[in-house]
Design a protein around this motif. Structure first.
Motif, PDB file in Angstrom:
ATOM      1  N   ILE A   1       0.850  -1.180   0.000  1.00 46.60           N
ATOM      2  CA  ILE A   1       0.000   0.000   0.000  1.00 46.60           C
ATOM      3  C   ILE A   1       0.893   1.241   0.000  1.00 46.60           C
ATOM      4  O   ILE A   1       2.047   1.178   0.420  1.00 46.60           O
ATOM      5  CB  ILE A   1      -0.953   0.042   1.223  1.00 46.60           C
ATOM      6  N   PRO A   2       0.366   2.385  -0.448  1.00 45.97           N
ATOM      7  CA  PRO A   2       1.180   3.610  -0.502  1.00 45.97           C
ATOM      8  C   PRO A   2       1.299   4.299   0.848  1.00 45.97           C
ATOM      9  O   PRO A   2       0.716   5.353   1.082  1.00 45.97           O
ATOM     10  CB  PRO A   2       0.410   4.484  -1.501  1.00 45.97           C
ATOM     11  N   SER A   3       2.046   3.705   1.743  1.00 45.18           N
ATOM     12  CA  SER A   3       2.255   4.283   3.071  1.00 45.18           C
ATOM     13  C   SER A   3       3.740   4.481   3.299  1.00 45.18           C
ATOM     14  O   SER A   3       4.554   3.640   2.902  1.00 45.18           O
ATOM     15  CB  SER A   3       1.680   3.363   4.153  1.00 45.18           C
ATOM     16  N   THR A   4       4.098   5.581   3.927  1.00 46.64           N
ATOM     17  CA  THR A   4       5.517   5.873   4.190  1.00 46.64           C
ATOM     18  C   THR A   4       5.998   5.236   5.486  1.00 46.64           C
ATOM     19  O   THR A   4       7.177   5.267   5.788  1.00 46.64           O
ATOM     20  CB  THR A   4       5.742   7.398   4.275  1.00 46.64           C
TER      21      THR A   4
ATOM     22  N   MET B   1      -2.841  -9.692   8.611  1.00 46.86           N
ATOM     23  CA  MET B   1      -2.790  -8.576   7.667  1.00 46.86           C
ATOM     24  C   MET B   1      -4.038  -8.527   6.788  1.00 46.86           C
ATOM     25  O   MET B   1      -4.572  -7.445   6.501  1.00 46.86           O
ATOM     26  CB  MET B   1      -1.543  -8.683   6.785  1.00 46.86           C
ATOM     27  N   ASN B   2      -4.526  -9.682   6.369  1.00 49.35           N
ATOM     28  CA  ASN B   2      -5.722  -9.729   5.526  1.00 49.35           C
ATOM     29  C   ASN B   2      -6.961  -9.214   6.241  1.00 49.35           C
ATOM     30  O   ASN B   2      -7.869  -8.667   5.612  1.00 49.35           O
ATOM     31  CB  ASN B   2      -5.981 -11.160   5.042  1.00 49.35           C
ATOM     32  N   LYS B   3      -7.006  -9.380   7.555  1.00 45.75           N
ATOM     33  CA  LYS B   3      -8.171  -8.961   8.336  1.00 45.75           C
ATOM     34  C   LYS B   3      -8.066  -7.509   8.798  1.00 45.75           C
ATOM     35  O   LYS B   3      -9.010  -6.959   9.362  1.00 45.75           O
ATOM     36  CB  LYS B   3      -8.329  -9.863   9.560  1.00 45.75           C
ATOM     37  N   SER B   4      -6.909  -6.893   8.571  1.00 53.53           N
ATOM     38  CA  SER B   4      -6.671  -5.529   9.060  1.00 53.53           C
ATOM     39  C   SER B   4      -6.904  -4.494   7.967  1.00 53.53           C
ATOM     40  O   SER B   4      -6.835  -4.800   6.781  1.00 53.53           O
ATOM     41  CB  SER B   4      -5.233  -5.398   9.586  1.00 53.53           C
ATOM     42  N   LYS B   5      -7.181  -3.286   8.422  1.00 49.52           N
ATOM     43  CA  LYS B   5      -7.277  -2.150   7.511  1.00 49.52           C
ATOM     44  C   LYS B   5      -6.200  -1.160   7.902  1.00 49.52           C
ATOM     45  O   LYS B   5      -6.037  -0.825   9.079  1.00 49.52           O
ATOM     46  CB  LYS B   5      -8.664  -1.503   7.579  1.00 49.52           C
ATOM     47  N   PHE B   6      -5.447  -0.707   6.928  1.00 48.09           N
ATOM     48  CA  PHE B   6      -4.333   0.206   7.174  1.00 48.09           C
ATOM     49  C   PHE B   6      -4.711   1.590   6.651  1.00 48.09           C
ATOM     50  O   PHE B   6      -4.591   1.857   5.456  1.00 48.09           O
ATOM     51  CB  PHE B   6      -3.069  -0.316   6.503  1.00 48.09           C
ATOM     52  N   GLY B   7      -5.204   2.429   7.570  1.00 49.77           N
ATOM     53  CA  GLY B   7      -5.722   3.731   7.144  1.00 49.77           C
ATOM     54  C   GLY B   7      -6.946   3.537   6.267  1.00 49.77           C
ATOM     55  O   GLY B   7      -7.903   2.851   6.647  1.00 49.77           O
TER      56      GLY B   7
ATOM     57  N   MET C   1     -14.365   9.125  -8.557  1.00 48.91           N
ATOM     58  CA  MET C   1     -14.290  10.251  -9.487  1.00 48.91           C
ATOM     59  C   MET C   1     -13.618   9.833 -10.792  1.00 48.91           C
ATOM     60  O   MET C   1     -14.032  10.250 -11.881  1.00 48.91           O
ATOM     61  CB  MET C   1     -13.506  11.412  -8.854  1.00 48.91           C
ATOM     62  N   GLN C   2     -12.606   8.988 -10.695  1.00 50.40           N
ATOM     63  CA  GLN C   2     -11.935   8.498 -11.894  1.00 50.40           C
ATOM     64  C   GLN C   2     -12.896   7.686 -12.751  1.00 50.40           C
ATOM     65  O   GLN C   2     -12.894   7.792 -13.989  1.00 50.40           O
ATOM     66  CB  GLN C   2     -10.725   7.650 -11.510  1.00 50.40           C
ATOM     67  N   GLU C   3     -13.726   6.879 -12.114  1.00 49.64           N
ATOM     68  CA  GLU C   3     -14.722   6.095 -12.847  1.00 49.64           C
ATOM     69  C   GLU C   3     -15.709   6.995 -13.581  1.00 49.64           C
ATOM     70  O   GLU C   3     -16.237   6.626 -14.645  1.00 49.64           O
ATOM     71  CB  GLU C   3     -15.481   5.180 -11.882  1.00 49.64           C
ATOM     72  N   LEU C   4     -15.972   8.179 -13.015  1.00 49.26           N
ATOM     73  CA  LEU C   4     -16.880   9.128 -13.645  1.00 49.26           C
ATOM     74  C   LEU C   4     -16.203   9.933 -14.755  1.00 49.26           C
ATOM     75  O   LEU C   4     -16.846  10.743 -15.427  1.00 49.26           O
ATOM     76  CB  LEU C   4     -17.456  10.091 -12.592  1.00 49.26           C
TER      77      LEU C   4
ATOM     78  N   GLU D   1      -2.570  -1.185 -12.067  1.00 48.87           N
ATOM     79  CA  GLU D   1      -3.815  -0.912 -11.347  1.00 48.87           C
ATOM     80  C   GLU D   1      -3.553   0.126 -10.256  1.00 48.87           C
ATOM     81  O   GLU D   1      -2.613  -0.002  -9.467  1.00 48.87           O
ATOM     82  CB  GLU D   1      -4.338  -2.202 -10.706  1.00 48.87           C
ATOM     83  N   ARG D   2      -4.402   1.158 -10.209  1.00 53.75           N
ATOM     84  CA  ARG D   2      -4.181   2.266  -9.275  1.00 53.75           C
ATOM     85  C   ARG D   2      -4.677   1.919  -7.873  1.00 53.75           C
ATOM     86  O   ARG D   2      -5.734   2.377  -7.419  1.00 53.75           O
ATOM     87  CB  ARG D   2      -4.875   3.522  -9.791  1.00 53.75           C
ATOM     88  N   VAL D   3      -3.896   1.118  -7.148  1.00 56.04           N
ATOM     89  CA  VAL D   3      -4.285   0.771  -5.783  1.00 56.04           C
ATOM     90  C   VAL D   3      -4.008   1.914  -4.812  1.00 56.04           C
ATOM     91  O   VAL D   3      -4.392   1.854  -3.645  1.00 56.04           O
ATOM     92  CB  VAL D   3      -3.557  -0.507  -5.306  1.00 56.04           C
ATOM     93  N   ASP D   4      -3.315   2.955  -5.306  1.00 50.41           N
ATOM     94  CA  ASP D   4      -3.008   4.093  -4.438  1.00 50.41           C
ATOM     95  C   ASP D   4      -4.193   5.046  -4.287  1.00 50.41           C
ATOM     96  O   ASP D   4      -4.165   5.929  -3.441  1.00 50.41           O
ATOM     97  CB  ASP D   4      -1.797   4.864  -4.968  1.00 50.41           C
ATOM     98  N   LEU D   5      -5.222   4.867  -5.113  1.00 49.09           N
ATOM     99  CA  LEU D   5      -6.356   5.781  -5.064  1.00 49.09           C
ATOM    100  C   LEU D   5      -7.261   5.466  -3.882  1.00 49.09           C
ATOM    101  O   LEU D   5      -7.563   4.304  -3.601  1.00 49.09           O
ATOM    102  CB  LEU D   5      -7.167   5.696  -6.354  1.00 49.09           C
ATOM    103  N   LEU D   6      -7.711   6.512  -3.197  1.00 55.03           N
ATOM    104  CA  LEU D   6      -8.703   6.357  -2.146  1.00 55.03           C
ATOM    105  C   LEU D   6     -10.066   6.106  -2.788  1.00 55.03           C
ATOM    106  O   LEU D   6     -10.258   6.407  -3.974  1.00 55.03           O
ATOM    107  CB  LEU D   6      -8.747   7.612  -1.277  1.00 55.03           C
ATOM    108  N   PRO D   7     -11.033   5.555  -2.051  1.00 53.88           N
ATOM    109  CA  PRO D   7     -12.346   5.257  -2.639  1.00 53.88           C
ATOM    110  C   PRO D   7     -12.972   6.452  -3.359  1.00 53.88           C
ATOM    111  O   PRO D   7     -13.543   6.295  -4.444  1.00 53.88           O
ATOM    112  CB  PRO D   7     -13.176   4.838  -1.422  1.00 53.88           C
TER     113      PRO D   7
END
Length: 380
Positions: free
Chosen positions: A48-51, A75-81, A233-236, A222-228
């Motif tokens: 994920i894009p985290s520093t 890790m699979n069950k966790s959410k990071f930010g 907005m990109q989909e639109l 694939e842009r996994v760095d994008l927030l929901p």
């Protein structure tokens, strides 16, 4: 655009930089055979894009396959930010005696590419003492020069047999930086092993969004760095971004210049911008009403205190946008809308919105920003 570590490592390794042996696994489909076949201990990293992945539990060491499966399950069950884990990079543990920091980034203030190096690798650059950081400006029209390498050799105080290896790595990094239109390329740490090998243990790569179209190696990532919100907005077919989660003003504007000036003006007035949406060329679309409906429905999910719509049209029609807003005002669930429209058919736009409840219309840019900030403050 953030490039996942495993892809960044693949790119640099193809150009001659050593990386640890490893595999990439989908967090949803972890192969038992692959995990058992690895040489232990291993390092497991979320992609994920985290520093600060290590500080949030995103980098763990496993000494056995059983421990690896436990870590992967956690890790699979966790959410990071804002991010969930989609892929994991699992690499062999590299024994090393020293760590070096190497980085390149675009220095707009000096119109140069900045080379950063330090003997204090493994730490974030902001944690390294100032006296331990080496900064070198590279003129992109001239490129790397021999004196730059000599300066690094003296400051890093490396063994003579390592300088040639380091020089090669820097040349590879610089060539990739320019070739791929990167904004940042960082190896941290670059491990120094007991036999004098240099191995890139971690790589961070960020590419310029506006250059992706010409980068065949990057444009299909694939842009996994994008927030929901950004992904929606990109989909639109437009651009949107979260500015400050602590903000309370949502900004929708017609074009990047209009959007930036609106955000800057709000900040000068002590307003706090939550998110920003650039309508761009969508204002000419026949489906503008559907688009506005989608945008407003998404924006209110982030609970802004006020929505500021700012548009200046030379070719598009203000009244068309005004009708789209009027017909979808129910979507904002009572959130006040401040709207400033200037240009073609702006008088008609004023008439359309004049009697709409909770919509504040003005043709003054400064006035629109003032009203938005005032409403946001009154609702705190």
């Amino acid at each position: 655009m953030w490039v996942p570590e495993y892809l960044a490592k693949d790119l640099v390794s193809k150009h001659g930089i050593s990386i640890p042996k490893g595999i990439v696994v989908s967090s949803r489909d972890v192969s038992f055979e692959k995990i058992v076949s690895l040489s232990y201990p291993v390092v497991i990293k979320i992609q994920i894009p985290s520093t600060n992945r290590s500080k949030i539990g995103g980098i763990k060491i496993a000494r056995t396959p059983q421990e690896a499966f436990q870590i992967i399950d956690t890790m699979n069950k966790s959410k990071f930010g804002e991010y969930t884990v989609d892929r994991l990079l699992i690499e062999e543990w590299i024994e090393h005696k020293d760590e070096i920091y190497l980085g390149l980034y675009v220095d707009r203030d000096n119109a140069s590419i900045k080379l950063i190096a330090s003997r204090y690798g493994g730490s974030g650059i902001e944690e390294i003492p100032q006296e331990g950081i080496i900064l070198i400006d590279i003129n992109p029209l001239i490129g790397l020069q021999r004196y730059m390498f000599r300066k690094l050799h003296m400051r890093l105080n490396l063994d003579e047999n390592m300088t040639e290896k380091l020089d090669l790595i820097i040349k590879i990094l610089y060539d990739l930086f320019v070739k791929l239109d990167l904004l940042l390329l960082e190896i941290n740490p670059l491990a120094v092993t007991s036999d004098g090998s240099l191995i890139a243990l971690d790589i961070k790569m960020i590419a310029d969004d506006y250059s992706i179209f010409r980068q065949n190696m990057l444009k299909n990532i694939e842009r996994v760095d994008l927030l929901p919100f950004e992904r929606k907005m990109q989909e639109l077919g437009i651009t949107g971004s979260i500015i400050d989660k602590e903000g309370n003003i949502a900004v929708i504007a017609s074009g990047a210049g209009c959007l930036m000036s609106t955000v800057d003006t709000l900040k000068m007035m002590a307003g706090k911008v939550l998110l920003a949406v650039d309508l761009g060329g969508s204002v000419f679309s026949e489906k503008i009403e559907t688009l506005i409906s989608e945008i407003l429905s998404e924006v209110v999910k982030y609970d802004p205190k006020v929505i500021l719509i700012n548009a200046f049209f030379n070719m598009a029609r203000c009244d068309v946008l005004a009708k789209a807003v009027k017909n979808n005002v129910a979507k904002v669930r009572g959130t006040p809308i401040v709207i400033r429209l200037k240009g073609r058919y702006d008088r008609e736009a004023r008439e359309i919105l004049s009697s709409v409840y909770n919509v504040y219309y003005t043709d003054s840019f400064d006035k629109a920003c003032e009203i938005a900030v005032e409403i946001a403050r009154s609702k705190v």
